[in-house]
Write a protein that holds these residues in place. Structure first.
Motif, PDB file in Angstrom:
ATOM      1  N   ILE A 147       0.832  -1.208   0.000  1.00  0.00           N
ATOM      2  CA  ILE A 147       0.000   0.000   0.000  1.00  0.00           C
ATOM      3  C   ILE A 147       0.863   1.254   0.000  1.00  0.00           C
ATOM      4  O   ILE A 147       0.486   2.288  -0.556  1.00  0.00           O
ATOM      5  CB  ILE A 147      -0.983  -0.006   1.193  1.00  0.00           C
ATOM      6  N   SER A 148       2.057   1.183   0.584  1.00  0.00           N
ATOM      7  CA  SER A 148       2.959   2.336   0.587  1.00  0.00           C
ATOM      8  C   SER A 148       3.480   2.637  -0.812  1.00  0.00           C
ATOM      9  O   SER A 148       3.840   3.784  -1.109  1.00  0.00           O
ATOM     10  CB  SER A 148       4.144   2.078   1.521  1.00  0.00           C
ATOM     11  N   SER A 149       3.534   1.616  -1.662  1.00  0.00           N
ATOM     12  CA  SER A 149       4.082   1.778  -3.010  1.00  0.00           C
ATOM     13  C   SER A 149       3.031   2.170  -4.039  1.00  0.00           C
ATOM     14  O   SER A 149       3.373   2.468  -5.183  1.00  0.00           O
ATOM     15  CB  SER A 149       4.767   0.471  -3.449  1.00  0.00           C
ATOM     16  N   LEU A 150       1.784   2.172  -3.640  1.00  0.00           N
ATOM     17  CA  LEU A 150       0.710   2.537  -4.566  1.00  0.00           C
ATOM     18  C   LEU A 150       0.552   4.056  -4.636  1.00  0.00           C
ATOM     19  O   LEU A 150       0.965   4.773  -3.724  1.00  0.00           O
ATOM     20  CB  LEU A 150      -0.604   1.893  -4.118  1.00  0.00           C
ATOM     21  N   PRO A 151      -0.036   4.570  -5.700  1.00  0.00           N
ATOM     22  CA  PRO A 151      -0.237   6.019  -5.824  1.00  0.00           C
ATOM     23  C   PRO A 151      -1.050   6.567  -4.656  1.00  0.00           C
ATOM     24  O   PRO A 151      -1.997   5.914  -4.197  1.00  0.00           O
ATOM     25  CB  PRO A 151      -1.015   6.153  -7.146  1.00  0.00           C
ATOM     26  N   PRO A 152      -0.699   7.738  -4.141  1.00  0.00           N
ATOM     27  CA  PRO A 152      -1.402   8.321  -2.989  1.00  0.00           C
ATOM     28  C   PRO A 152      -2.905   8.439  -3.188  1.00  0.00           C
ATOM     29  O   PRO A 152      -3.671   8.274  -2.237  1.00  0.00           O
ATOM     30  CB  PRO A 152      -0.756   9.717  -2.851  1.00  0.00           C
ATOM     31  N   GLU A 153      -3.329   8.703  -4.434  1.00  0.00           N
ATOM     32  CA  GLU A 153      -4.760   8.906  -4.672  1.00  0.00           C
ATOM     33  C   GLU A 153      -5.588   7.640  -4.494  1.00  0.00           C
ATOM     34  O   GLU A 153      -6.816   7.720  -4.345  1.00  0.00           O
ATOM     35  CB  GLU A 153      -4.990   9.486  -6.076  1.00  0.00           C
ATOM     36  N   VAL A 154      -4.950   6.461  -4.519  1.00  0.00           N
ATOM     37  CA  VAL A 154      -5.719   5.223  -4.351  1.00  0.00           C
ATOM     38  C   VAL A 154      -5.492   4.590  -2.979  1.00  0.00           C
ATOM     39  O   VAL A 154      -6.215   3.659  -2.598  1.00  0.00           O
ATOM     40  CB  VAL A 154      -5.381   4.185  -5.446  1.00  0.00           C
ATOM     41  N   THR A 212       2.806   8.031   4.431  1.00  0.00           N
ATOM     42  CA  THR A 212       1.704   7.251   3.845  1.00  0.00           C
ATOM     43  C   THR A 212       0.526   7.188   4.798  1.00  0.00           C
ATOM     44  O   THR A 212      -0.624   7.355   4.397  1.00  0.00           O
ATOM     45  CB  THR A 212       2.189   5.826   3.522  1.00  0.00           C
ATOM     46  N   GLU A 213       0.819   6.952   6.076  1.00  0.00           N
ATOM     47  CA  GLU A 213      -0.251   6.887   7.075  1.00  0.00           C
ATOM     48  C   GLU A 213      -1.035   8.196   7.123  1.00  0.00           C
ATOM     49  O   GLU A 213      -2.270   8.211   7.120  1.00  0.00           O
ATOM     50  CB  GLU A 213       0.352   6.594   8.446  1.00  0.00           C
TER      51      GLU A 213
END
Length: 334
Positions: A147-154, A212-213
């Motif tokens: 989840i940390s590696s996914l785009p912030p918008e998703v 990310t959090e």
């Protein structure tokens, strides 16, 4: 041919008798006292085993052992293919069904061994609901990396979907697993599975980096304030005070009303009490203990409210980057 006249216990007893005393003694070393007692009684009550029963039990055990070995090598679908060639389709399905029922394999178990980069490349192009479903079955550490590696918008969308999950149909799981089989060369099937979505997303968020959090929680606060608040409550509970160092605890206590502190500690576990007492002066600790004894019986609801007030202070200081606590095995400045 599968003999159906014996119960599971009778088959186990028959197998041990057929294996002989030395091998059976080695098997017993891996069983619980209750299991040993049950099997010993069953063996003692076994008067006669026909050659047909003996052969069938040994054959069934051998097939189950082979199936387990095949599953560990390449997954359930691989085991099914090999057994189908050796035993026929019906027999192979029968063996697999009996074995998976005893193994209680979790959905997407194979993904736990997959290369994170390979898995991430696959997930990036998937629908957020599919990603959420897969992450809900992964260890929190692995989910945090993805989840940390996914785009912030998703990220927040996926976190929200995970937190909202309760039950997923086996058809949906199997369909997604079939697609993953083509990508990752393995497959696992499973029955209806309950998911504690909130706890899963909390465990993931406590392991991602602070940026990310914060991004996920801030987005969730705009989309679903109640959900964001519930996640925050679970991310740091009153018992987690033991994660704070002495200086952080002293900083927190400067903001806490003494009555709330005494009430919160009234039913707190011994570890929490001790770390609080160790962080304050001896005189203040004695005063706290006197206040706790003086107030007598208290309502649990009042204690929880007092604890939540303190947790709210900790979260506020956390967001202001004024305290340090240990999270996921690392010391984190927040």
């Amino acid at each position: 041919m599968r003999f159906t006249g014996l119960s599971g216990r009778q088959k186990a007893a028959a197998l041990l008798i057929a294996l002989g005393t030395e091998v059976s003694a080695q098997v017993f070393k891996h069983l619980s006292e209750e299991e040993i007692e049950i099997l010993t009684l069953e063996i003692a009550n076994t008067r006669r085993i026909t050659p047909e029963e003996r052969q069938t039990v040994l054959e069934e055990f051998y097939q189950m052992a082979l199936a387990r070995d095949y599953i560990s090598q390449g997954g359930i679908e691989y085991a099914r293919d090999v057994l189908t060639k050796a035993l026929g389709d019906d027999k192979a399905i029968d063996v697999i069904n009996r074995l998976t029922a005893s193994l209680q394999v979790r959905p997407f178990e194979f993904v736990r061994k997959a290369d994170p980069t390979q898995l991430l490349n696959y997930l990036q192009s998937e629908h957020p609901q599919t990603i959420a479903l897969i992450l809900s079955f992964l260890p929190p550490e692995q989910g945090a990396v993805i989840i940390s590696s996914l785009p912030p918008e998703v990220q927040s969308d996926i976190a929200k979907r995970i937190a909202s999950m309760e039950r997923t149909s086996p058809e949906t799981i199997r369909e997604i697993e079939k697609v993953l089989e083509k990508k990752l060369s393995t497959l696992v099937g499973q029955d209806f599975t309950a998911i504690d979505g909130l706890e899963t997303v909390v465990q993931i968020l406590t392991r991602v980096d602070r940026g990310t959090e914060r991004t996920i929680l801030e987005s969730l606060e705009m989309q679903s304030p109640e959900l964001a608040e519930e996640i925050k409550k679970r991310m740091f509970t009153f018992d987690d005070i033991v994660l704070l160092d002495t200086r952080a605890i002293q900083r927190v206590l400067r903001e806490v009303d003494n009555k709330d502190l005494a009430l919160a500690l009234k039913v707190a576990n011994e570890n929490v009490r001790q770390i609080i007492f160790d962080s304050v002066s001896k005189r203040f600790a004695e005063m706290l203990q006197e206040d706790m004894e003086y107030m007598g019986p208290v309502r649990l609801r009042d204690v929880e409210e007092a604890q939540q007030k303190i947790v709210a202070i900790i979260r506020r200081l956390e967001e202001a980057n004024e305290i340090v606590y240990s999270r996921g095995g690392d010391q984190v400045i927040v």
